[in-house]
Each structure stands twice: as structure tokens, then as C-alpha cells.
Design an enzyme around this catalytic site. Structure first.
Site, mmCIF file in Angstrom:
data_model
loop_
_atom_site.group_PDB
_atom_site.id
_atom_site.type_symbol
_atom_site.label_atom_id
_atom_site.label_comp_id
_atom_site.label_asym_id
_atom_site.label_seq_id
_atom_site.Cartn_x
_atom_site.Cartn_y
_atom_site.Cartn_z
ATOM 1 N N THR A 1 0.654 18.240 -1.816
ATOM 2 C CA THR A 1 0.793 19.695 -1.878
ATOM 3 C C THR A 1 1.918 20.133 -2.811
ATOM 4 O O THR A 1 2.215 21.313 -2.904
ATOM 5 C CB THR A 1 1.040 20.279 -0.469
ATOM 6 O OG1 THR A 1 2.301 19.809 0.030
ATOM 7 C CG2 THR A 1 -0.071 19.883 0.486
ATOM 8 N N TYR B 1 -1.393 -1.110 -3.909
ATOM 9 C CA TYR B 1 -0.458 -0.643 -4.934
ATOM 10 C C TYR B 1 0.978 -1.053 -4.594
ATOM 11 O O TYR B 1 1.286 -1.395 -3.461
ATOM 12 C CB TYR B 1 -0.568 0.882 -5.079
ATOM 13 C CG TYR B 1 -2.006 1.337 -5.207
ATOM 14 C CD1 TYR B 1 -2.777 0.954 -6.291
ATOM 15 C CD2 TYR B 1 -2.600 2.124 -4.218
ATOM 16 C CE1 TYR B 1 -4.104 1.352 -6.403
ATOM 17 C CE2 TYR B 1 -3.924 2.527 -4.317
ATOM 18 C CZ TYR B 1 -4.674 2.134 -5.411
ATOM 19 O OH TYR B 1 -5.979 2.514 -5.511
#
Length: 333
Positions: A226, A154
């Protein structure tokens, strides 16, 4: 009448655009914009509420799976420069995009090279809370998370965080005590420069590899970021030793505020997402308990015997205690 309708429609469209643009600023770690509502604030963050491979997690030492094929983790030795910023939700360090020498992370459970991108600081306002990940339900005063993206597949973090094997998260548990991490002082000495939301301060020549604890023992599992949008594309690596900061450095960290200087609001601390269910995921480790002189059952799961991931529970010896200062997961006599 038609003009009024057009005016209302225009205002409504502008308002929607404003809401969309401010989603990144709305979320918090408590109240109606806290973790339980992240997936409702923004439909693109639906994994925060619906995902089954979410992070952080509580690591149960008696369910770890020893994997003898886990390699050492490799960090490039380059120093990085970037900006330390108080975002209002967290303290974040982001590396300069145009830096000539980027830090690559490889080895361990990683099949690709990952390029370091940012550091998140999670900490509590009291010593008995702060870290996001837990070890045997033990919470540390803080946790520093290093994020990188898969540079082989990517182009950047924005693309990678939505893609398979896109992100690596390196978890460093933070303990208050000595000896403190000298390299970390490049950041901790700047805490008073980023007291309020939106404030930032440049950090130059940070030796990233020197921030790591002196160990190659770690735990690893498949999880998510998170923070919103909780994308389930992260490979987590949790080192088996903490790093240390002083009481004075932690005091300075706890002085950071969520708001601006005019409206400081609440302290920035207690910015930890609650632990999430494992849902039958396996947490692997390169810690060979049998070589540590620890009495464990012959049924202790490992990948010498089990060529697939299992989570068979070890019978717990009630005479074994778990070291939570120098070692996070290793049982000792």
C-alpha cells in the site's frame, strides 16, 4: 564555451542523481506528491496508477467467498528486536537483519514460509478515519500492517516485492478501548522517542505473535503493497478482530510529525492510501457463516459447491447488522 557546457552538463547529471536518490523521500499522502501521483513521481512506481490488483480495498461482507480449505495461520514464537523509525511518511518498525531467530509466517492461504520484516502504522487524526482497509465501508482509527517476504523463493524483501507471491501483508485493525494489547506497549511507550522525521529508537524482544488478536478467523485476497511502488505481489490476510490501544497511546501517536524538530511541518497521521477497486478479485474467508447461526441464502457462495473463485452477491437481510468493534466482517442477529 565548451567549459561552460561541460559544467552545465555536470550540474544536470548531479541534479538527476539527487532526484533519483530522494524519490523515497518525496512521496506523501496528500497534495501533488500524494497517492494519485505516486506513479508519476517515479516510473518504477507505475503500478500505483496502472495496476489492477491494488491495495487497500473495501471488503464487502455479502460478497465474501467461504473457503473450507483455508488453514490456520502460524507465527513462530520467537521474539524480535529492531528499530522504530519516523520516516516522515509513516511510523515503521524494521527487524534486525542479523538476528539469530527470525519469525516465520506460514499457513492460511500461504503456499510458502514468509519471514517477518517490518511493521507499518497507519492511523487518523480523528477516530473516524485511519485504517487503509475498510470493512463494509467502515474505517477504523488505525491499522497495523506486518510485512514478510517469501524466504523459500527469494533472498530478501527488496527482491521479493518485485516477484510473484513475494510478500505477505498481515492487517490488524486498531480500535481505541480496553483491554489494550500489553505486548504492543513495547512500541507505544516509545512513541515520544520518534516525534520527528528521521528519529529512531531501538525496540528489544518484541513478542510478535502476541500482537495478534485472539482469533483464527480472517479474510484474504491478492493485492499489492500500500506504499510506493505498489507492487502487486502481496497476499493479504485481514484478521476478523481488532487489537486495542488506549486513548493516551493514540494521543501520543497523533503527536508525531512529518518534519524535523526545526521544521515539524504537519502531523504524521492520516497516512492512509485510499481504497482501490477490486476489479473482480475474490476475497476469501475461513468464516463459515452457516455455522454461525446466521440466516443466509442457500445460494451463499462457498467452495464446497464452487470449486472456482466466484463473487456472487448474497441477498442482504436488512435486519442483519455488522459488528464493527469485536468482529470485522461477521454478520450477527
Amino acid at each position: 564555451m565548451l567549459q561552460c557546457s561541460l559544467l552545465i552538463l555536470t550540474v544536470l547529471c548531479v541534479s538527476i542523481q539527487d532526484i533519483s536518490g530522494s524519490w523515497e523521500e518525496w512521496w506523501t499522502y496528500d497534495g501533488i506528491s500524494g497517492p494519485g501521483f505516486w506513479g508519476l513521481i517515479n516510473p518504477q512506481w507505475s503500478m500505483c496508477n496502472k495496476g489492477r490488483r491494488q491495495s487497500p480495498v473495501n471488503v464487502e461482507p455479502d460478497k465474501l467467498l467461504f473457503d473450507p480449505w483455508l488453514r490456520e495461520i502460524q507465527f513462530d514464537k520467537h521474539k524480535v528486536s529492531g528499530v522504530l523509525q519516523n520516516t516522515g511518511q509513516s511510523l515503521v518498525f524494521r527487524v534486525e537483519k542479523d538476528s539469530k531467530h527470525q519469525v516465520n509466517i506460514s499457513g492460511g492461504p500461504l503456499s510458502y514460509r514468509y519471514q517477518f520484516e517490518e511493521i507499518y502504522f497507519h492511523y487518523g487524526m480523528e477516530d473516524n478515519r485511519g485504517s487503509e482497509h475498510q470493512i463494509d465501508h467502515h474505517t477504523f482509527p488505525g491499522e497495523i500492517q506486518l510485512y514478510g517476504f517469501n524466504k523459500e523463493l527469494y533472498h530478501n524483501m527488496s527482491e521479493a516485492q518485485h516477484k510473484s507471491q513475494g510478500v505477505v501483508g498481515i492487517s490488524l485493525m486498531v480500535q481505541i478501548g480496553e483491554p489494550t494489547n500489553k505486548e504492543l506497549r513495547l512500541i507505544t511507550s516509545a512513541f515520544n522517542k520518534v516525534t520527528y522525521r528521521g528519529s529512531s529508537y531501538p525496540i528489544k524482544h518484541l513478542p510478535l505473535s502476541s500482537l495478534l488478536p485472539n482469533t483464527q478467523q480472517y479474510l484474504t485476497y491478492e493485492g499489492s503493497t500500500t506504499h510506493p511502488g505498489c507492487w502487486e505481489t502481496a497476499v493479504w490476510i485481514i484478521f476478523n478482530k481488532p487489537i486495542y490501544i488506549s486513548k493516551q497511546e493514540m494521543y501520543a501517536l497523533r503527536r508525531l510529525m512529518q518534519g524535523s524538530q526545526l521544521t515539524p511541518k504537519a502531523p504524521l497521521g492520516n497516512n492512509a492510501r485510499p481504497v482501490q477497486p477490486l476489479h473482480h478479485r475474490t476475497v476469501r474467508t475461513n468464516i463459515n457463516f452457516n455455522k454461525q447461526g446466521v440466516q443466509v441464502s442457500s445460494n451463499c457462495p462457498d467452495m464446497y459447491r464452487n470449486m472456482h473463485y466466484t463473487a456472487t452477491q448474497w441477498p442482504r437481510d436488512h435486519n442483519i447488522r455488522y459488528r464493527n468493534i469485536d468482529d470485522l466482517a461477521l454478520p450477527i442477529n
